[in-house]
Structures are given as C-alpha cells and as structure tokens.
Design a protein around this motif. Structure first.
Motif, PDB file in Angstrom:
ATOM      1  N   GLN A  12      57.365 -43.684 -98.724  1.00 54.12           N
ATOM      2  CA  GLN A  12      58.487 -44.587 -98.197  1.00 54.12           C
ATOM      3  C   GLN A  12      58.174 -45.712 -97.435  1.00 54.12           C
ATOM      4  OE1 GLN A  12      61.838 -42.816 -96.859  1.00 54.12           O
ATOM      5  NE2 GLN A  12      60.956 -41.555 -95.048  1.00 54.12           N
ATOM      6  N   THR A  13      56.930 -45.458 -96.760  1.00 52.84           N
ATOM      7  CA  THR A  13      56.166 -46.744 -95.889  1.00 52.84           C
ATOM      8  C   THR A  13      55.453 -47.706 -96.727  1.00 52.84           C
ATOM      9  OG1 THR A  13      54.228 -45.354 -95.588  1.00 52.84           O
ATOM     10  CG2 THR A  13      55.867 -45.100 -93.767  1.00 52.84           C
ATOM     11  N   ILE A  14      55.288 -47.487 -98.024  1.00 49.72           N
ATOM     12  CA  ILE A  14      54.551 -48.295 -98.801  1.00 49.72           C
ATOM     13  C   ILE A  14      55.610 -49.227 -99.432  1.00 49.72           C
ATOM     14  CG2 ILE A  14      53.042 -48.600-100.744  1.00 49.72           C
ATOM     15  CD1 ILE A  14      52.042 -45.728-100.288  1.00 49.72           C
ATOM     16  N   GLY A  15      55.203 -50.439 -99.722  1.00 52.36           N
ATOM     17  CA  GLY A  15      55.874 -51.603-100.487  1.00 52.36           C
ATOM     18  C   GLY A  15      56.295 -51.120-101.907  1.00 52.36           C
ATOM     19  N   LEU A  16      57.484 -51.463-102.008  1.00 52.12           N
ATOM     20  CA  LEU A  16      58.165 -51.017-103.548  1.00 52.12           C
ATOM     21  C   LEU A  16      57.973 -49.599-103.828  1.00 52.12           C
ATOM     22  CD1 LEU A  16      56.118 -53.755-105.363  1.00 52.12           C
ATOM     23  CD2 LEU A  16      58.411 -54.099-104.557  1.00 52.12           C
ATOM     24  N   PHE A  17      58.168 -48.746-102.580  1.00 55.08           N
ATOM     25  CA  PHE A  17      58.054 -47.203-103.225  1.00 55.08           C
ATOM     26  C   PHE A  17      59.088 -46.811-103.960  1.00 55.08           C
ATOM     27  CE2 PHE A  17      61.213 -47.830 -99.695  1.00 55.08           C
ATOM     28  CZ  PHE A  17      62.133 -46.685 -99.829  1.00 55.08           C
ATOM     29  N   ARG A  18      60.252 -47.285-104.121  1.00 52.85           N
ATOM     30  CA  ARG A  18      61.345 -46.728-105.329  1.00 52.85           C
ATOM     31  C   ARG A  18      60.915 -46.810-106.403  1.00 52.85           C
ATOM     32  NH1 ARG A  18      64.596 -49.137-101.177  1.00 52.85           N
ATOM     33  NH2 ARG A  18      65.940 -47.793-100.052  1.00 52.85           N
ATOM     34  N   ASN A  19      60.276 -47.926-106.915  1.00 49.91           N
ATOM     35  CA  ASN A  19      59.763 -47.879-108.362  1.00 49.91           C
ATOM     36  C   ASN A  19      58.502 -47.446-108.672  1.00 49.91           C
ATOM     37  OD1 ASN A  19      61.917 -49.823-109.573  1.00 49.91           O
ATOM     38  ND2 ASN A  19      60.876 -51.689-108.588  1.00 49.91           N
ATOM     39  N   LYS A  20      57.689 -47.245-107.420  1.00 50.72           N
ATOM     40  CA  LYS A  20      56.392 -46.552-107.442  1.00 50.72           C
ATOM     41  C   LYS A  20      56.634 -44.912-107.744  1.00 50.72           C
ATOM     42  CE  LYS A  20      53.675 -50.029-105.238  1.00 50.72           C
ATOM     43  NZ  LYS A  20      53.042 -50.413-103.962  1.00 50.72           N
ATOM     44  N   ALA A  21      57.722 -44.573-106.973  1.00 48.53           N
ATOM     45  CA  ALA A  21      58.068 -43.111-107.048  1.00 48.53           C
ATOM     46  C   ALA A  21      58.363 -42.698-108.533  1.00 48.53           C
ATOM     47  CB  ALA A  21      59.243 -42.746-106.163  1.00 48.53           C
ATOM     48  N   LYS A  22      59.195 -43.699-109.011  1.00 54.57           N
ATOM     49  CA  LYS A  22      59.775 -43.363-110.286  1.00 54.57           C
ATOM     50  C   LYS A  22      58.464 -43.275-111.497  1.00 54.57           C
ATOM     51  CE  LYS A  22      64.189 -45.356-109.751  1.00 54.57           C
ATOM     52  NZ  LYS A  22      65.241 -46.742-110.022  1.00 54.57           N
ATOM     53  N   ASN A  23      57.742 -44.364-111.273  1.00 50.06           N
ATOM     54  CA  ASN A  23      56.413 -44.719-112.277  1.00 50.06           C
ATOM     55  C   ASN A  23      55.676 -43.458-111.900  1.00 50.06           C
ATOM     56  OD1 ASN A  23      57.387 -47.057-113.461  1.00 50.06           O
ATOM     57  ND2 ASN A  23      56.318 -48.099-111.888  1.00 50.06           N
ATOM     58  N   ALA A  24      55.333 -43.103-110.804  1.00 45.53           N
ATOM     59  CA  ALA A  24      54.445 -41.894-110.664  1.00 45.53           C
ATOM     60  C   ALA A  24      54.824 -40.598-111.234  1.00 45.53           C
ATOM     61  CB  ALA A  24      54.266 -41.656-109.135  1.00 45.53           C
ATOM     62  N   ILE A  25      56.140 -40.201-111.029  1.00 49.94           N
ATOM     63  CA  ILE A  25      56.920 -39.201-111.864  1.00 49.94           C
ATOM     64  C   ILE A  25      56.905 -39.198-113.146  1.00 49.94           C
ATOM     65  CG2 ILE A  25      59.003 -37.951-111.905  1.00 49.94           C
ATOM     66  CD1 ILE A  25      57.455 -37.548-109.256  1.00 49.94           C
ATOM     67  N   GLU A  26      56.925 -40.457-113.623  1.00 50.80           N
ATOM     68  CA  GLU A  26      57.095 -40.247-115.184  1.00 50.80           C
ATOM     69  C   GLU A  26      55.570 -40.357-115.612  1.00 50.80           C
ATOM     70  OE1 GLU A  26      58.106 -40.895-119.239  1.00 50.80           O
ATOM     71  OE2 GLU A  26      59.163 -40.058-117.370  1.00 50.80           O
ATOM     72  N   THR A  27      54.690 -40.892-114.947  1.00 57.30           N
ATOM     73  CA  THR A  27      53.178 -40.670-115.138  1.00 57.30           C
ATOM     74  C   THR A  27      52.679 -39.418-115.225  1.00 57.30           C
ATOM     75  OG1 THR A  27      52.515 -43.110-114.495  1.00 57.30           O
ATOM     76  CG2 THR A  27      50.997 -41.424-114.288  1.00 57.30           C
ATOM     77  N   CYS A  28      53.141 -38.656-114.296  1.00 58.10           N
ATOM     78  CA  CYS A  28      52.775 -37.158-114.215  1.00 58.10           C
ATOM     79  C   CYS A  28      53.523 -36.515-115.416  1.00 58.10           C
ATOM     80  CB  CYS A  28      53.392 -36.680-112.986  1.00 58.10           C
ATOM     81  SG  CYS A  28      52.664 -37.062-111.460  1.00 58.10           S
ATOM     82  N   ARG A  29      54.515 -36.758-115.820  1.00 60.33           N
ATOM     83  CA  ARG A  29      55.152 -36.010-117.173  1.00 60.33           C
ATOM     84  C   ARG A  29      54.429 -36.459-118.244  1.00 60.33           C
ATOM     85  NH1 ARG A  29      58.139 -36.930-121.272  1.00 60.33           N
ATOM     86  NH2 ARG A  29      58.400 -39.212-121.316  1.00 60.33           N
ATOM     87  N   LEU A  30      54.002 -37.732-118.457  1.00 60.20           N
ATOM     88  CA  LEU A  30      53.200 -38.007-119.697  1.00 60.20           C
ATOM     89  C   LEU A  30      51.848 -37.405-119.492  1.00 60.20           C
ATOM     90  CD1 LEU A  30      54.382 -41.783-119.892  1.00 60.20           C
ATOM     91  CD2 LEU A  30      55.093 -39.850-121.256  1.00 60.20           C
ATOM     92  N   ILE A  31      51.255 -37.234-118.638  1.00 62.28           N
ATOM     93  CA  ILE A  31      49.806 -36.593-118.473  1.00 62.28           C
ATOM     94  C   ILE A  31      49.960 -35.170-118.902  1.00 62.28           C
ATOM     95  CG2 ILE A  31      48.261 -35.878-116.637  1.00 62.28           C
ATOM     96  CD1 ILE A  31      48.471 -38.694-115.435  1.00 62.28           C
ATOM     97  N   LEU A  32      51.033 -34.643-118.434  1.00 67.43           N
ATOM     98  CA  LEU A  32      51.214 -33.266-118.628  1.00 67.43           C
ATOM     99  C   LEU A  32      51.757 -32.862-120.205  1.00 67.43           C
ATOM    100  CD1 LEU A  32      53.445 -32.244-115.293  1.00 67.43           C
ATOM    101  CD2 LEU A  32      51.217 -31.425-116.088  1.00 67.43           C
ATOM    102  N   THR A  33      52.551 -33.828-120.773  1.00 71.30           N
ATOM    103  CA  THR A  33      53.004 -33.524-122.034  1.00 71.30           C
ATOM    104  C   THR A  33      52.225 -34.128-123.180  1.00 71.30           C
ATOM    105  OG1 THR A  33      54.576 -35.510-121.919  1.00 71.30           O
ATOM    106  CG2 THR A  33      55.624 -33.424-121.223  1.00 71.30           C
ATOM    107  N   GLU A  34      51.447 -35.341-122.798  1.00 66.19           N
ATOM    108  CA  GLU A  34      50.515 -36.051-123.998  1.00 66.19           C
ATOM    109  C   GLU A  34      49.014 -35.927-123.738  1.00 66.19           C
ATOM    110  OE1 GLU A  34      52.028 -39.994-124.593  1.00 66.19           O
ATOM    111  OE2 GLU A  34      54.383 -39.505-124.714  1.00 66.19           O
ATOM    112  N   HIS A  35      48.778 -35.676-122.471  1.00 64.68           N
ATOM    113  CA  HIS A  35      47.276 -35.527-122.403  1.00 64.68           C
ATOM    114  C   HIS A  35      46.571 -34.085-121.574  1.00 64.68           C
ATOM    115  CE1 HIS A  35      47.390 -39.900-123.108  1.00 64.68           C
ATOM    116  NE2 HIS A  35      48.152 -39.947-122.369  1.00 64.68           N
ATOM    117  N   ALA A  36      47.527 -33.133-122.005  1.00 63.40           N
ATOM    118  CA  ALA A  36      47.081 -31.991-121.346  1.00 63.40           C
ATOM    119  C   ALA A  36      46.774 -31.864-119.978  1.00 63.40           C
ATOM    120  CB  ALA A  36      45.972 -31.191-122.372  1.00 63.40           C
ATOM    121  N   GLY A  37      47.556 -32.599-119.067  1.00 62.19           N
ATOM    122  CA  GLY A  37      47.120 -32.377-117.797  1.00 62.19           C
ATOM    123  C   GLY A  37      45.964 -33.251-117.203  1.00 62.19           C
TER     124      GLY A  37
END
Length: 216
Positions: A77-102
C-alpha cells in the motif's frame, strides 16, 4: 548518431559497468515478475522495501494467491496504484497456477497475457530472468535515446525498434540496464549531469549542462 559513435558509447558503458543488473531485488523469475509489475509509476527503492516484507511471508504464486487482494494490499500500500496492482498480481498468480503449472511463462505472448504485464514488463522478465536480448524501454531509456540521438523515436515502441535495429548484437543483452542506470543517475530529466558524463563528447544534446557554479 552514427554507428561508430553508438559503438563507442556502449564500449564505455560496458567498461565502466561490465555486469549491469536491475536494482529490483529478486531471487526467482516469479519474484522478478511481481517486482516489475509493482514498479510501474513507482521507484525501485519503494518496491524493494515492500517486497522484502512480502517475500519473507509469500514468494510463490500459490502463497501470494492465498493472501488474496485483502491480504496482499497491506504489503504494497506504500506503492502507487497499489489497489489495481494487488488485483493484477493476484489474478496473475491464479493464471500462472492454472495455465502455466506454477511457472512464469518464458514467451512474450504468455507474459503479456497476464494482467498488468505489458510489453515493457515482458521485456524485463525475458531479459533479466531468461537471458533474452530484449530492451525494455522505460521513461529513462526513452529520454536518453532521444536526448543523445542514440535512437530517436516518438514513442517507446519506436525507440525499442530502433535500438534493436542499430545496436550491435554484443550489447543488446545489457543495453537496457546501462541506459536505465545512465538515465537514472547521470542523464536525468530536469538537469542532466553533462559535466560528469562519460558520453558527453558522443552525445548530440546541444544544451550541455555546465558544472554547477561555473559560468557558461
């Protein structure tokens, strides 16, 4: 700028810093990906402060995904645009797990399909994590390329294309690190340190900045 000057420029940069590296702190391709995703419109210093705490708790796709947006937010939360970045990071993690075997994708197409990952971020990961000779053009490189005459362009894509076209192959792997560091610490936006620049005689910038306190 002609080919002779370009070569001389990068020979000097290489001699001064033979093994340049990103200032973002990471130990795995995944940690680098998240750090670069967080670094948009933020300083590397602020990102490193956040990721030191985050990676001590969670530094894999599964661990960060388990935090969820609400759990990740306090770390960044000390980083700019942290709300959007948090959403993107979590979705990125999901896709890496589900589509790229982690595993972090090793292709541009795979990387750019992840939320919050554009061409620049993909270039950084391909270059720094996987050793591809890509050039990630940020504001520093865009400024240096235009100001010096190295590779002028109207936008970052033009600058990237021109750099890839005119740079000798031996310099491409490290070129964006050298140029970012040069733009960050010497060829700065408001007051370039021309008086302290190792490339001053090769640069096409006409309004050279004199040594502070010295009359022009």
């Amino acid at each position: 700028m002609n080919a002779e000057k370009r070569r001389a420029m990068f020979e000097r940069l290489r001699a001064a810093n033979p093994h340049p590296a990103t200032e973002l702190e990471y130990t795995t391709p995944f940690e680098l990906l998240i750090a670069v995703l967080l670094s948009a419109q933020a300083t590397d210093v602020s990102v490193n402060k956040a990721t030191r705490k985050l990676y001590a708790v969670a530094n894999t796709p599964a661990a960060i995904y388990a935090l969820g947006v609400e759990g990740l937010t306090p770390f960044i939360q000390t980083i700019g645009l942290f709300r959007n970045k948090a959403k993107n990071a979590i979705e990125t993690c999901r896709l890496i797990l589900t589509e790229h075997a982690g595993q972090v994708p090793r292709t541009r197409e795979g990387l750019e399909a992840l939320p919050g990952v554009g061409r620049k971020t993909a270039n950084v990961v391909l270059n720094t994590a996987f050793g591809e000779p890509t050039i990630a053009v940020d504001t520093h490189i865009f400024r240096v390329a235009n100001r010096t005459g190295l590779a002028p362009g109207k936008d970052v894509d033009q600058v990237e294309h021109k750099l890839m076209k005119v740079l000798p192959a031996e310099f491409r792997q490290d070129a964006h690190h050298w140029l970012i560091l040069h733009g960050r610490y010497t060829c700065t936006a408001r007051s370039p340190q021309c008086w302290n620049c190792m490339l001053v005689d090769l640069c096409d910038y006409r309004t050279k900045t004199p040594l502070p306190g010295k009359a022009v």
